[in-house]
Design a protein around this motif. Structure first.
Motif, PDB file in Angstrom:
ATOM      1  N   HIS A  90       0.866  -1.179   0.000  1.00  0.00           N
ATOM      2  CA  HIS A  90       0.000   0.000   0.000  1.00  0.00           C
ATOM      3  C   HIS A  90       0.902   1.227   0.000  1.00  0.00           C
ATOM      4  N   ILE A  91       0.700   2.119  -0.968  1.00  0.00           N
ATOM      5  CA  ILE A  91       1.549   3.290  -1.155  1.00  0.00           C
ATOM      6  C   ILE A  91       0.711   4.540  -0.967  1.00  0.00           C
ATOM      7  N   ILE A  92       1.298   5.551  -0.317  1.00  0.00           N
ATOM      8  CA  ILE A  92       0.628   6.834  -0.116  1.00  0.00           C
ATOM      9  C   ILE A  92       1.415   7.921  -0.841  1.00  0.00           C
ATOM     10  N   THR A  93       0.696   8.776  -1.566  1.00  0.00           N
ATOM     11  CA  THR A  93       1.306   9.945  -2.195  1.00  0.00           C
ATOM     12  C   THR A  93       0.299  11.093  -2.152  1.00  0.00           C
ATOM     13  N   SER A  94       0.605  12.196  -2.830  1.00  0.00           N
ATOM     14  CA  SER A  94      -0.283  13.363  -2.781  1.00  0.00           C
ATOM     15  C   SER A  94      -0.782  13.732  -4.168  1.00  0.00           C
ATOM     16  N   SER A  95      -1.792  14.590  -4.195  1.00  0.00           N
ATOM     17  CA  SER A  95      -2.363  15.031  -5.467  1.00  0.00           C
ATOM     18  C   SER A  95      -1.526  16.114  -6.132  1.00  0.00           C
ATOM     19  N   MET A  96      -0.417  16.532  -5.514  1.00  0.00           N
ATOM     20  CA  MET A  96       0.426  17.584  -6.095  1.00  0.00           C
ATOM     21  C   MET A  96       1.680  17.024  -6.754  1.00  0.00           C
ATOM     22  N   GLU A  97       1.710  15.707  -6.958  1.00  0.00           N
ATOM     23  CA  GLU A  97       2.926  15.102  -7.487  1.00  0.00           C
ATOM     24  C   GLU A  97       3.112  15.347  -8.983  1.00  0.00           C
ATOM     25  N   HIS A  98       4.376  15.334  -9.371  1.00  0.00           N
ATOM     26  CA  HIS A  98       4.792  15.394 -10.769  1.00  0.00           C
ATOM     27  C   HIS A  98       4.558  14.024 -11.401  1.00  0.00           C
ATOM     28  N   ASN A  99       4.468  13.988 -12.713  1.00  0.00           N
ATOM     29  CA  ASN A  99       4.286  12.709 -13.405  1.00  0.00           C
ATOM     30  C   ASN A  99       5.458  11.746 -13.214  1.00  0.00           C
ATOM     31  N   SER A 100       6.605  12.242 -12.797  1.00  0.00           N
ATOM     32  CA  SER A 100       7.744  11.359 -12.535  1.00  0.00           C
ATOM     33  C   SER A 100       7.482  10.446 -11.344  1.00  0.00           C
ATOM     34  N   VAL A 101       6.521  10.803 -10.516  1.00  0.00           N
ATOM     35  CA  VAL A 101       6.044   9.937  -9.428  1.00  0.00           C
ATOM     36  C   VAL A 101       4.749   9.237  -9.831  1.00  0.00           C
ATOM     37  N   LEU A 102       3.818  10.004 -10.387  1.00  0.00           N
ATOM     38  CA  LEU A 102       2.493   9.450 -10.666  1.00  0.00           C
ATOM     39  C   LEU A 102       2.509   8.356 -11.722  1.00  0.00           C
ATOM     40  N   ARG A 103       3.231   8.550 -12.795  1.00  0.00           N
ATOM     41  CA  ARG A 103       3.205   7.556 -13.866  1.00  0.00           C
ATOM     42  C   ARG A 103       3.808   6.212 -13.444  1.00  0.00           C
TER      43      ARG A 103
END
Length: 382
Positions: A90-103
């Motif tokens: 299970h991974i947590i991140t934020s809605s402000m991330e760059h595509n280098s994290v999101l993709r």
């Protein structure tokens, strides 16, 4: 007249020492580090090691061998995420991330079936620490988050998030693309497992060089994605398991490392705090000026506290792409428009799909640049 205000994309100009260091390597050395015992190869190896040490000093990190060089921060983040994340995580991140994290995360969600929680930030791009804390589950293995938004410049409370990770035995990856060199970034205070950086932004180096810092504990959990020649243990058909060789296959970008080393030395000599103060003083002048223009729609924090010198705006009754073109064509002012490779950030602040006009101030800007830009905006908008 040329005014460069796109430093969030890449800093320009670079210190003279950066160009000179790269030219010196190309003209006087040229050899690959770790690939020979003759004088030029040894000197190249010294440059690489000295750069690792300078990066340790900049980020308050203790182990030069745990400083890994890559082509850029996107490669760093992919190596860390794909080398660590396993099915069932299970991974947590934020809605402000760059595509280098999101993709990479979305690809891993589709290919491995991982659980992914994207915590919504507020309209200023700021995350609520309690929301991160409440998202933690029994199988939460990783939090990955940007230190600062590349769209609105909002600085995230990563020290608090790092403390939550430490308390819950969760690994923590920090993307400091927008903060390294522009403000203090302290590896120990962040309580992170790995810190990904790029060389060509606030670190004042050239494009094509980046890297990450990694703890011994996180290294043991992280596989290398690229295998090959390291200049060490060449008789073996398996990748070395020691750092930095585990993650550094193939010939390093030594000209880029030489330039990065010069950039980091410039930062250490000038003092990052002084750089931050200058950039933020200019940002305050610019923000105040923007807020005096009736048509301005400013995104992110209205106050200078809690943000960097990256500022996103739109203007009523004016297309941002057209405005950016006019600023460049008529006044020589270089800016960036669009989604800035961060679509969820724009959904968060309400500017999707058109995006924003982004101004990002750097150390080599001055007050004259800012006043000239404000006058240009007033002239175009009238």
């Amino acid at each position: 007249m040329k005014i460069y205000l796109d430093n969030a994309a890449t800093t320009y100009p670079k210190p003279d020492s950066v160009r000179n260091a790269m030219l010196n390597y190309m003209t006087d050395l040229g050899a690959s580090p770790g690939r020979g015992s003759y004088a030029s190869a040894l000197e190249s190896s010294r440059i690489v090691y000295d750069c690792r040490e300078s990066i340790c000093k900049l980020f308050n990190f203790d182990k030069p061998e745990n400083v890994i060089f890559t082509a850029n921060i996107t490669h760093s983040l992919n190596m860390l995420l794909k080398g660590f994340i396993k099915p069932g995580c299970h991974i947590i991140t934020s809605s402000m991330e760059h595509n280098s994290v999101l993709r990479p995360l979305f690809e891993l969600k589709n290919s491995l079936g991982i659980e992914l929680d994207i915590i919504d930030c507020d309209e200023n791009g700021l995350i609520n620490v309690e929301n991160v804390k409440n998202a933690v589950k029994s199988n939460t293995k990783l939090v990955v988050m940007t230190h600062c938004s590349n769209v609105v410049g909002t600085i995230q409370p990563l020290e608090e998030i790092g403390s939550i990770c430490k308390e819950n035995n969760i690994d923590f990856i920090v993307d400091c693309a927008q903060t390294a060199g522009a403000m203090e970034v302290d590896f120990k205070k962040l309580n992170c497992s790995a810190l990904a950086f790029t060389g060509h932004k606030g670190l004042l180096g050239p494009q094509g060089i980046g890297g990450f810092l990694i703890t011994d504990a996180f290294n043991e959990k992280c596989n290398s994605l690229i295998l090959g020649g390291t200049g060490s243990l060449s008789s073996q058909l398996v990748q070395p398991d020691f750092l930095p060789d585990k993650f550094e296959s193939g010939t390093l970008n030594t000209p880029g490392i030489a330039g990065l080393y010069a950039g980091v030395r410039f930062l250490l000599k000038t003092d990052v705090k002084s750089i931050e103060e200058k950039e933020m003083n200019l940002a305050k002048i610019f923000l105040d000026g923007l807020l005096n223009i009736d048509k301005t729609i400013l995104y992110g924090l209205k106050d200078i506290k809690g943000r960097t010198s990256t500022i996103s705006v739109n203007f009523k009754d004016m297309d941002s792409s057209e405005l950016s073109f006019l600023l460049d064509y008529q006044y020589g002012i270089m800016t960036r428009t669009g989604l800035h490779c961060a679509p969820l950030a724009h959904k968060t602040i309400g500017t999707y799909p058109s995006g924003t006009l982004r101004f990002s101030i750097g150390y080599f800007n001055d007050e004259k640049d800012i006043n000239y830009t404000l006058n240009a905006l007033n002239s175009i908008l009238k």
